[in-house]
Design an enzyme around this catalytic site. Structure first.
Site, PDB file in Angstrom:
ATOM      1  N   SER A  29       0.774  -1.393  -0.051  1.00 48.77           N
ATOM      2  CA  SER A  29       0.047  -0.029   0.243  1.00 48.77           C
ATOM      3  C   SER A  29       0.856   1.310  -0.035  1.00 48.77           C
ATOM      4  CB  SER A  29      -0.774  -0.133   1.364  1.00 48.77           C
ATOM      5  OG  SER A  29      -1.637  -0.993   1.207  1.00 48.77           O
ATOM      6  N   HIS A  60      -3.499  -0.050  -4.577  1.00 51.19           N
ATOM      7  CA  HIS A  60      -3.093  -1.132  -5.168  1.00 51.19           C
ATOM      8  C   HIS A  60      -3.295  -0.983  -6.700  1.00 51.19           C
ATOM      9  CE1 HIS A  60      -1.646  -3.455  -1.836  1.00 51.19           C
ATOM     10  NE2 HIS A  60      -2.435  -2.748  -1.157  1.00 51.19           N
ATOM     11  N   HIS A  82      -5.485  -9.693  -0.883  1.00 52.82           N
ATOM     12  CA  HIS A  82      -5.227  -9.823   0.443  1.00 52.82           C
ATOM     13  C   HIS A  82      -6.285 -10.952   0.784  1.00 52.82           C
ATOM     14  CE1 HIS A  82      -3.931  -5.661  -0.167  1.00 52.82           C
ATOM     15  NE2 HIS A  82      -2.895  -5.985   0.711  1.00 52.82           N
ATOM     16  N   TYR A  84      -8.111 -10.568   3.437  1.00 55.04           N
ATOM     17  CA  TYR A  84      -9.178  -9.602   4.131  1.00 55.04           C
ATOM     18  C   TYR A  84     -10.228  -9.244   2.826  1.00 55.04           C
ATOM     19  CZ  TYR A  84      -6.789  -5.405   2.819  1.00 55.04           C
ATOM     20  OH  TYR A  84      -6.047  -4.547   2.066  1.00 55.04           O
ATOM     21  N   GLU A  85      -9.744  -9.514   1.720  1.00 57.90           N
ATOM     22  CA  GLU A  85     -10.647  -8.945   0.626  1.00 57.90           C
ATOM     23  C   GLU A  85     -11.594 -10.099   0.281  1.00 57.90           C
ATOM     24  OE1 GLU A  85      -8.823  -6.968  -3.061  1.00 57.90           O
ATOM     25  OE2 GLU A  85      -6.963  -7.628  -1.875  1.00 57.90           O
ATOM     26  N   ALA A 112       3.033  -2.091   4.140  1.00 54.30           N
ATOM     27  CA  ALA A 112       2.505  -0.901   5.223  1.00 54.30           C
ATOM     28  C   ALA A 112       2.323  -1.690   6.407  1.00 54.30           C
ATOM     29  CB  ALA A 112       1.547  -0.136   4.753  1.00 54.30           C
ATOM     30  N   MET A 210      -1.344  -6.862   7.438  1.00 58.48           N
ATOM     31  CA  MET A 210      -2.220  -7.618   6.965  1.00 58.48           C
ATOM     32  C   MET A 210      -2.035  -8.412   5.655  1.00 58.48           C
ATOM     33  SD  MET A 210      -5.584  -5.027   7.393  1.00 58.48           S
ATOM     34  CE  MET A 210      -5.723  -3.960   8.697  1.00 58.48           C
ATOM     35  N   SER A 211      -0.668  -8.623   5.393  1.00 57.50           N
ATOM     36  CA  SER A 211      -0.333  -9.398   4.292  1.00 57.50           C
ATOM     37  C   SER A 211       0.938 -10.000   4.285  1.00 57.50           C
ATOM     38  CB  SER A 211      -0.045  -8.076   3.252  1.00 57.50           C
ATOM     39  OG  SER A 211       1.124  -7.301   3.269  1.00 57.50           O
ATOM     40  N   ASN A 234       2.178   3.755  11.000  1.00 53.46           N
ATOM     41  CA  ASN A 234       1.337   4.497  12.137  1.00 53.46           C
ATOM     42  C   ASN A 234       2.092   3.601  13.225  1.00 53.46           C
ATOM     43  OD1 ASN A 234      -0.548   2.335  10.736  1.00 53.46           O
ATOM     44  ND2 ASN A 234      -0.761   2.058  12.842  1.00 53.46           N
ATOM     45  N   HIS A 245      -7.034   3.558   6.571  1.00 57.59           N
ATOM     46  CA  HIS A 245      -6.328   3.398   5.333  1.00 57.59           C
ATOM     47  C   HIS A 245      -5.498   4.528   4.780  1.00 57.59           C
ATOM     48  CE1 HIS A 245      -5.167   0.773   1.975  1.00 57.59           C
ATOM     49  NE2 HIS A 245      -6.071   1.534   1.249  1.00 57.59           N
TER      50      HIS A 245
END
Ligand code: HPA
Length: 273
Positions: A29, A60, A82, A84-85, A112, A210-211, A234, A245
């Site tokens: 990201s 992306h 991902h 989460y998608e 990220a 998350m990846s 962050n 995001h």
């Protein structure tokens, strides 16, 4: 079963005949701009590769860029899929195995991440030295495809020690601060609770995202050497500061210059052998 990675590699190769990438680079990201550093670039939208998974996440681009960076023929993946998608692990396998089928011997994953240590504020680059898999399941669960690797790959030394040395040296030479740590992978897409972050810190995590973790498992299964770097966007939940995001994209984009210089220096070293 048809091998979509193999078919996608054949289709991609037809767009750049005679070209064989040696290193795959997966841009996370906000880091997609690093693909602009590639010279002699052939850009192939994932949608042009029949059956290839396309990410719908903002930030992306969803393109494969074949060209040269740091003197090395590379396959840059501008955007990933991902879990989460709602995408299945089979999509992540296709994604990584395309690099293998194109001829890559190594993969450099970027992402990220949220920082779990106060010395990992937004904008920090963190070389990943190991991971903790808290995503559900495992991308290799199910019947093994021996065309790619053995059913029980070791994850010891998954993050190539020699590559880590190269990155440390490159960062020192370039005067770029490079932290090191353990990346913990979560499903998302919700961010973590402060209690989860406290628990993850006790587990030994330094950054959370998350990846990457499933991609590294698939990459090691098929024998790709792996390097990985997080851009801390962050401080993780409960440690202060904003996250979301938008914050992820903004902070990653501002750190992309240093990340690109470091990746280029890494490749220059790779080219020297
Ligand atoms: N948590 C999980 N994933 C992330 C974060 C975070 O704080 N920041 C960027 N990706």
């Amino acid at each position: 079963m048809s091998d979509i990675a193999l078919q996608a590699a054949t289709a991609a190769r037809a767009r750049k005949p005679g070209f064989t990438p040696r290193v795959g680079i997966v841009l996370g990201s906000g880091l997609g701009g690093i693909a602009d550093l590639v010279t002699d670039a052939t850009v192939i939208p994932y949608g042009d590769l029949s059956g290839f998974p396309v990410s719908g996440v903002v930030g992306h681009a969803g393109r494969l860029v074949l060209g040269t960076l740091g003197g090395v023929p590379v396959a840059v993946m501008q955007g990933r899929v991902h879990l989460y998608e709602g995408r299945p692990y089979s999509d992540i396998k296709i994604f990584v195995r395309l690099l293998k089928r194109l001829g890559c011997a190594a993969a450099f994953f970027t992402n990220a991440a949220g920082g779990l240590r106060l010395d990992l504020p937004p904008g920090t680059l963190m070389m990943v030295t190991d991971h903790i898999n808290l995503l559900p399941g495992n991308p290799l669960a199910g019947p093994n495809d021996p065309a790619y690797g053995d059913q029980f790959p070791s994850m010891e030394g998954a993050y190539d020690a020699a590559f880590q040395d190269v990155l440390r040296d490159a960062a020192k030479r370039l005067g770029i601060g490079l932290k090191e740590g353990v990346y913990l992978g979560c499903l998302g897409p919700s961010f973590e609770t402060p209690a989860e972050i406290r628990a993850f810190a006790r587990l030994g995590a330094d950054a959370v995202g998350m990846s990457t973790v499933p991609e590294v498992i698939v990459a090691r299964h098929c024998g790709l050497r792996v390097a990985a770097m997080s851009v801390v966007t962050n401080l993780a939940a409960g440690l202060g500061g904003a996250h979301g995001h938008e914050q992820t994209l903004a902070a990653a984009t501002s750190a992309a210059g240093d990340a690109g210089r470091l990746i280029t220096a890494f490749l220059e070293d790779y080219a020297r052998g």
